[in-house]
Scaffold this motif. Structure first.
Motif, short mmCIF file in Angstrom:
data_model
loop_
_atom_site.label_atom_id
_atom_site.label_comp_id
_atom_site.label_asym_id
_atom_site.label_seq_id
_atom_site.Cartn_x
_atom_site.Cartn_y
_atom_site.Cartn_z
N THR A 12 0.85 -1.19 0.00
CA THR A 12 0.00 0.00 0.00
C THR A 12 0.89 1.24 0.00
OG1 THR A 12 -0.10 0.08 2.41
CG2 THR A 12 -1.90 -1.07 1.31
N CYS A 49 7.86 3.96 -8.59
CA CYS A 49 7.79 2.73 -7.79
C CYS A 49 8.82 1.73 -8.29
CB CYS A 49 6.45 2.00 -7.94
SG CYS A 49 5.01 2.96 -8.10
N HIS A 305 0.73 -2.81 -14.03
CA HIS A 305 2.14 -2.48 -14.20
C HIS A 305 2.58 -2.84 -15.63
CE1 HIS A 305 6.53 -2.88 -13.57
NE2 HIS A 305 6.37 -2.13 -12.51
N CYS A 311 -1.28 -5.31 -10.25
CA CYS A 311 -2.23 -4.24 -10.54
C CYS A 311 -2.51 -3.41 -9.30
CB CYS A 311 -3.51 -4.78 -11.16
SG CYS A 311 -4.39 -5.96 -10.19
N ALA A 312 -3.02 -2.20 -9.54
CA ALA A 312 -3.26 -1.25 -8.45
C ALA A 312 -4.67 -0.66 -8.58
CB ALA A 312 -2.23 -0.12 -8.51
N ILE A 319 -3.29 3.81 -2.04
CA ILE A 319 -3.30 2.99 -3.25
C ILE A 319 -2.96 1.57 -2.80
CG2 ILE A 319 -2.29 2.59 -5.53
CD1 ILE A 319 -1.42 5.51 -5.52
N PHE A 321 -1.95 -2.41 -3.95
CA PHE A 321 -1.29 -3.15 -5.01
C PHE A 321 -1.46 -4.65 -4.77
CE2 PHE A 321 0.83 0.90 -4.53
CZ PHE A 321 1.09 1.30 -5.84
#
Length: 326
Positions: A12, A49, A305, A311-312, A319, A321
């Motif tokens: 997160t 990221c 990604h 995915c997010a 957020i 993930f």
């Protein structure tokens, strides 16, 4: 940046505000890190990221905010430009947003002193989706509740205008099909437009409504996916204008559909934000059941990604993930 084992959320990121939309940069930007943008009530944050799944020296996930852009109004959609480069001197960040005032805003920044934005006016109702031309990045396409799809140059001039039969929900531009645009309408029709002749050349039918979201598979240009009603639907456009595969997945209506960028059989769907949680499901066409089920507190947005099966989803001050198998 902690791992969260309670609800199989891998990572997160804490955010200042409710996250309305989140988008990984789908293009190579010349840096080992991935760029991600998220939008709140009146700003857009661009961050980078790096995940342990791609770099053994990273513990879990590293996240860094690169810049916060004042937006002044709620952000509803974000599209990245392929002209975004972190390895240029100076670096260039370029993205476009759609907002609740029916305007598009094009942001260009060098992450230092140069921060410009232009406003594109023309839509007369809510804008549901937008996308950059994937190869050169010199045009932006948008779809709206005003029953139009519009193509703009980077000065905000309208280059093409397609009249739809219902609200436009999704618009996709494939790097291998640069002269075609895919537009999905709420009435369950998905059309492909030839950008040279500005004519519709192919259409697909859901046979159910409302179609809320559709996507064009990056790894296989013949595959289209969508969610309509409670179901996901998949087409092979060489075989039929009707879906080859469909399955009911979300009891409270499905909201978003996104193909993975690394595997043509992997995709994710979300349900409508409920009173407390939104369901994320990751599906693989070889498996009868979802291979991952996640929940996020009132989630919104869904993004994959560029190189990982990760995915997010945005949520309340966070957020989330999820990492899945290929």
């Amino acid at each position: 940046m902690k791992q969260d084992s309670t609800r199989n959320i891998a990572y997160t990121v804490d955010c200042e505000d409710y996250v309305h939309v989140v988008k990984f940069n789908p293009f190579e930007s010349g840096d080992a890190c991935s760029l991600i943008a998220y939008g709140g009530s009146n700003y857009v944050v661009v961050g980078s990221c790096r995940f342990q799944e791609e770099d053994a020296e990273v513990e879990g996930m590293q996240y860094k905010t690169l810049k916060t852009f004042h937006h002044g109004i709620r952000v509803d959609a974000i599209a990245w430009s392929p002209e975004t480069r972190l390895d240029a001197l100076p670096p260039q960040i370029r993205f476009c947003t759609a907002a609740s005032d029916r305007k598009l805003r094009l942001f260009t920044s060098d992450l230092q002193d140069k921060n410009e934005f232009k406003t594109f006016d023309g839509h007369s109702d809510y804008i549901n989706d937008l996308v950059f031309a994937p190869n050169e990045g010199q045009e932006v396409a948008s779809v709206s509740d005003d029953h139009t799809c519009r193509v703009w140059d980077l000065e905000g001039n309208e280059k093409a205008h397609f009249v739809l039969r219902s609200p436009g929900m999704s618009v996709c531009w494939h790097p291998e099909e640069a002269f075609k645009l895919m537009v999905a309408e709420k009435n369950g029709t998905i059309r492909f437009y030839d950008l040279i002749t500005q004519q519709a050349i192919l259409s697909l039918e859901c046979e159910q409504t409302p179609l809320m979201s559709a996507d064009w598979c990056l790894k296989n240009t013949l595959k289209i996916g969508a969610v309509a009603g409670n179901d996901w639907l998949i087409w092979d456009i060489t075989r039929s204008s009707y879906p080859q595969d469909k399955r009911p997945v979300h009891v409270d209506r499905a909201r978003l559909f996104r193909w993975s960028r690394v595997n043509e059989n992997l995709f994710a769907t979300t349900g409508y934000p409920g009173k407390t949680t939104t369901q994320l499901l990751v599906h693989h066409l070889g498996h009868p059941q979802p291979i991952l089920t996640g929940t996020a507190a009132v989630g919104s947005g869904l993004t994959w990604h560029r190189t990982l099966p990760l995915c997010a989803v945005g949520g309340d001050h966070k957020i989330f993930f999820w990492v899945t198998e290929m």
